[in-house]
Design a protein around this motif. Structure first.
Motif, PDB file in Angstrom:
ATOM      1  N   ALA A 110     -12.503  28.068  16.321  1.00 54.57           N
ATOM      2  CA  ALA A 110     -11.180  27.486  15.902  1.00 54.57           C
ATOM      3  C   ALA A 110     -10.269  26.830  17.025  1.00 54.57           C
ATOM      4  CB  ALA A 110     -10.263  28.466  15.083  1.00 54.57           C
ATOM      5  N   HIS A 111     -10.773  26.972  18.251  1.00 55.82           N
ATOM      6  CA  HIS A 111     -10.305  26.623  19.351  1.00 55.82           C
ATOM      7  C   HIS A 111      -9.648  25.172  19.227  1.00 55.82           C
ATOM      8  CE1 HIS A 111      -8.595  25.488  23.309  1.00 55.82           C
ATOM      9  NE2 HIS A 111      -9.754  24.514  23.217  1.00 55.82           N
ATOM     10  N   ARG A 112      -8.455  24.757  19.554  1.00 56.04           N
ATOM     11  CA  ARG A 112      -7.963  23.503  20.057  1.00 56.04           C
ATOM     12  C   ARG A 112      -6.716  23.807  20.986  1.00 56.04           C
ATOM     13  NH1 ARG A 112      -4.730  25.687  16.686  1.00 56.04           N
ATOM     14  NH2 ARG A 112      -3.985  24.704  14.736  1.00 56.04           N
ATOM     15  N   SER A 113      -6.677  22.994  21.806  1.00 52.94           N
ATOM     16  CA  SER A 113      -5.490  22.864  22.873  1.00 52.94           C
ATOM     17  C   SER A 113      -4.347  22.695  21.983  1.00 52.94           C
ATOM     18  CB  SER A 113      -5.984  22.143  24.090  1.00 52.94           C
ATOM     19  OG  SER A 113      -6.887  22.452  24.735  1.00 52.94           O
ATOM     20  N   ILE A 114      -3.340  23.543  22.478  1.00 55.25           N
ATOM     21  CA  ILE A 114      -2.169  23.337  21.754  1.00 55.25           C
ATOM     22  C   ILE A 114      -1.040  22.722  23.034  1.00 55.25           C
ATOM     23  CG2 ILE A 114       0.096  24.565  20.802  1.00 55.25           C
ATOM     24  CD1 ILE A 114      -2.268  24.145  18.969  1.00 55.25           C
ATOM     25  N   ARG A 115      -0.406  21.543  22.598  1.00 62.05           N
ATOM     26  CA  ARG A 115       0.659  21.198  23.538  1.00 62.05           C
ATOM     27  C   ARG A 115       2.040  20.854  23.073  1.00 62.05           C
ATOM     28  NH1 ARG A 115      -4.358  18.453  23.704  1.00 62.05           N
ATOM     29  NH2 ARG A 115      -5.413  18.564  25.914  1.00 62.05           N
ATOM     30  N   ARG A 116       2.600  21.509  21.818  1.00 59.22           N
ATOM     31  CA  ARG A 116       3.547  21.681  21.551  1.00 59.22           C
ATOM     32  C   ARG A 116       3.921  23.249  21.188  1.00 59.22           C
ATOM     33  NH1 ARG A 116       6.827  17.299  19.934  1.00 59.22           N
ATOM     34  NH2 ARG A 116       8.354  18.608  20.626  1.00 59.22           N
ATOM     35  N   MET A 152      -4.126  23.742  32.473  1.00 58.67           N
ATOM     36  CA  MET A 152      -3.372  22.670  33.273  1.00 58.67           C
ATOM     37  C   MET A 152      -4.474  22.352  34.305  1.00 58.67           C
ATOM     38  SD  MET A 152      -0.276  22.199  32.300  1.00 58.67           S
ATOM     39  CE  MET A 152      -1.161  22.178  30.698  1.00 58.67           C
ATOM     40  N   GLY A 153      -5.161  21.177  34.161  1.00 56.43           N
ATOM     41  CA  GLY A 153      -5.889  20.710  35.559  1.00 56.43           C
ATOM     42  C   GLY A 153      -5.113  20.143  36.443  1.00 56.43           C
ATOM     43  N   THR A 154      -3.885  20.138  36.433  1.00 52.03           N
ATOM     44  CA  THR A 154      -3.011  19.874  37.313  1.00 52.03           C
ATOM     45  C   THR A 154      -2.741  20.866  38.525  1.00 52.03           C
ATOM     46  OG1 THR A 154      -1.356  20.305  35.556  1.00 52.03           O
ATOM     47  CG2 THR A 154      -1.748  17.748  36.474  1.00 52.03           C
TER      48      THR A 154
HETATM   49  C1  LIG Z   1      -9.975  22.976  33.498  1.00 49.90           C
HETATM   50  C2  LIG Z   1      -9.065  22.275  32.527  1.00 49.90           C
HETATM   51  C3  LIG Z   1      -7.989  21.670  32.639  1.00 49.90           C
HETATM   52  C4  LIG Z   1      -7.343  21.081  31.530  1.00 49.90           C
HETATM   53  N1  LIG Z   1      -6.261  20.169  31.864  1.00 49.90           N
HETATM   54  C5  LIG Z   1      -5.389  19.897  31.005  1.00 49.90           C
HETATM   55  C6  LIG Z   1      -4.096  19.426  31.199  1.00 49.90           C
HETATM   56  O1  LIG Z   1      -3.741  19.187  32.503  1.00 49.90           O
HETATM   57  N2  LIG Z   1      -3.428  18.562  30.388  1.00 49.90           N
HETATM   58  C7  LIG Z   1      -3.735  18.689  29.040  1.00 49.90           C
HETATM   59  O2  LIG Z   1      -3.064  18.184  28.154  1.00 49.90           O
HETATM   60  N3  LIG Z   1      -5.075  19.298  28.654  1.00 49.90           N
HETATM   61  C8  LIG Z   1      -5.731  19.659  29.702  1.00 49.90           C
HETATM   62  N4  LIG Z   1      -6.951  20.514  29.448  1.00 49.90           N
HETATM   63  C9  LIG Z   1      -7.207  20.280  27.797  1.00 49.90           C
HETATM   64  C10 LIG Z   1      -8.672  19.469  27.584  1.00 49.90           C
HETATM   65  O3  LIG Z   1      -7.989  18.335  27.447  1.00 49.90           O
HETATM   66  C11 LIG Z   1      -9.043  20.017  26.171  1.00 49.90           C
HETATM   67  O4  LIG Z   1      -9.727  21.230  26.276  1.00 49.90           O
HETATM   68  C12 LIG Z   1     -10.082  19.150  25.908  1.00 49.90           C
HETATM   69  O5  LIG Z   1      -9.423  17.657  25.549  1.00 49.90           O
HETATM   70  C13 LIG Z   1     -10.653  19.345  24.502  1.00 49.90           C
HETATM   71  O6  LIG Z   1      -9.978  19.637  23.486  1.00 49.90           O
HETATM   72  P1  LIG Z   1      -9.675  21.162  22.781  1.00 49.90           P
HETATM   73  O7  LIG Z   1      -9.302  22.021  24.066  1.00 49.90           O
HETATM   74  O8  LIG Z   1      -8.487  20.675  21.878  1.00 49.90           O
HETATM   75  O9  LIG Z   1     -10.873  21.284  22.177  1.00 49.90           O
HETATM   76  C14 LIG Z   1      -7.481  20.993  30.287  1.00 49.90           C
HETATM   77  C15 LIG Z   1      -8.799  21.759  29.838  1.00 49.90           C
HETATM   78  C16 LIG Z   1      -9.429  22.367  30.948  1.00 49.90           C
HETATM   79  C17 LIG Z   1     -10.846  23.170  30.616  1.00 49.90           C
END
Ligand SMILES: Cc1cc2nc3c(=O)[nH]c(=O)nc-3n(C[C@H](O)[C@H](O)[C@H](O)COP(=O)(O)O)c2cc1C
Length: 261
Positions: A9-15, A132-134
Motif C-alpha cells: 500500500a506504500h506511496r510517498s505522502i507530500r501533503r 528526502m534525497g536532499t
Molecule cells: C532515497 C530517496 C530519496 C527521495 N527523495 C525525495 C525528495 O527529496 N522529495 C520527494 O518528493 N520525494 C522523494 N523521494 C520519494 C520518491 O520520489 C518516491 O519514492 C518515488 O517517486 C516512488 O513513489 P512512491 O514512493 O509513492 O511509490 C525519495 C525516495 C527515496 C527512496
C-alpha cells in the motif's frame, strides 16, 4: 494490515496535517528502527528527531524548500555514525580502523535499513512518510546544522505525519525486468525500451500534470521522459557538484583514510 499489505500500500505522502505524533507512536517507530539488522550488530547510525518549528523551518531551506517539511510535525534524519563506536573502542584500549570508505558504506547501509524499518513502522501505524534525497544534496549544510561530529555523516531523512492527501500508488517497472535468474541477464536495446515503455507514458503524464513542471518541460524543449531526468531533474552538472561536496565532507568527517585513497 499485515506486513505485506502495508508494503504494497506504500506511496510517498507530500501533503500533511500538522497534528503532532503521540509520544508512544514516535517511540514505537524509533524502537522498530533499532530492531533492523546492522553489520555486526554495531548499529553504526543515529537518528535525529526534529520537531521544533524553527529548526524545521531551517531544514526546510536546506531541503530545497520542500513544503511538506513545514506541514508535517516531524523529521527524522538518519546519519552514518561511527563516532560512538570509535569512542567506545578507544575508551576500551582498542584501535578502531573505521576511517575508510568501507566503513562509510557499512554505516550507510545500516542507516538506510533502519530508516526503512522506521518508514514501515510509521505506515503500519497509519502515518504517511516521504524520504528526502536532499539530505545528500545539502549534506555539508545539514551536517553543520545538526552539529555532526567527526565520523558522522547525514544519510537520509524521513518526513512523517498524518497524510493530507490520498495519492494512487505509483507504477513500478515490470517485475520480470527487475528479477534475474542465477546470473545477470544483460538486456538488448529493444528489451530496455520495452522495460520503460509504460513508464514513458505514466511518468511523462505525471510530470505534465504539474503546471510549473509542464511549463518548464515545454520551455526547455525536453522531448521525452529520459530527458526530463537528464536535463531537468538530475543533471550531470548538478550531480558532479554534489559529488564533489560529498567527497569533501567524507574527507572532513574522517572517512577517507589517506592510506586508502
Ligand atoms: C532515497 C530517496 C530519496 C527521495 N527523495 C525525495 C525528495 O527529496 N522529495 C520527494 O518528493 N520525494 C522523494 N523521494 C520519494 C520518491 O520520489 C518516491 O519514492 C518515488 O517517486 C516512488 O513513489 P512512491 O514512493 O509513492 O511509490 C525519495 C525516495 C527515496 C527512496
Amino acid at each position: 494490515m499485515n506486513t505485506i499489505d502495508t508494503l504494497n500500500a506504500h506511496r510517498s505522502i507530500r501533503r500533511y496535517l500538522p497534528d503532532p505524533l503521540p509520544r508512544e507512536d514516535l517511540d514505537k517507530i524509533l524502537h522498530a528502527a533499532t530492531r533492523a539488522s546492522s553489520s555486526g550488530n554495531m548499529q553504526t547510525y543515529s537518528m535525529i528527531v526534529t520537531e521544533d518549528p524553527e529548526r524545521k523551518a531551517a531544514l526546510h531551506r536546506l531541503h530545497f524548500e520542500q513544503d511538506m517539511i513545514l506541514e508535517a510535525p516531524m523529521l527524522l534524519t538518519f546519519v552514518v555514525d561511527w563516532h560512538r563506536m570509535n569512542r567506545w573502542c578507544r575508551l576500551s584500549g582498542a584501535d578502531p580502523g573505521y576511517d575508510n570508505f568501507l566503513s562509510f558504506m557499512v554505516g550507510f547501509a545500516d542507516a538506510l535499513i533502519a530508516a526503512q524499518n522506521a518508514a514501515i513502522a510509521a505506515e503500519s501505524l497509519g502515518y504517511g512518510i516521504c524520504y528526502m534525497g536532499t539530505t545528500l544534496s545539502s549534506s555539508t549544510e545539514i551536517a553543520k546544522f545538526l552539529e555532526l561530529p567527526e565520523s558522522v555523516y547525514p544519510a537520509t531523512t524521513l518526513v512523517i505525519g498524518k497524510a493530507n492527501e490520498n495519492p494512487d500508488p505509483r507504477a513500478r517497472l515490470p517485475i520480470a525486468k527487475i528479477v534475474h535468474r542465477e546470473r545477470y541477464e544483460t538486456p538488448s536495446d529493444e528489451q530496455v525500451l520495452e522495460t520503460y515503455r509504460n513508464r514513458e507514458t505514466e511518468g511523462w503524464n505525471r510530470y505534465m500534470s504539474f503546471p510549473d513542471l509542464a511549463k518548464l518541460i515545454q520551455e526547455s524543449g525536453v522531448r521525452n521522459l529520459a530527458e526530463v531526468y537528464t536535463k531537468l531533474k538530475y543533471t550531470k552538472d548538478e550531480n558532479r557538484e554534489i559529488s564533489t561536496a560529498m567527497l569533501e565532507l567524507l574527507r572532513a568527517k574522517g572517512f577517507l583514510d589517506p592510506a586508502t585513497r
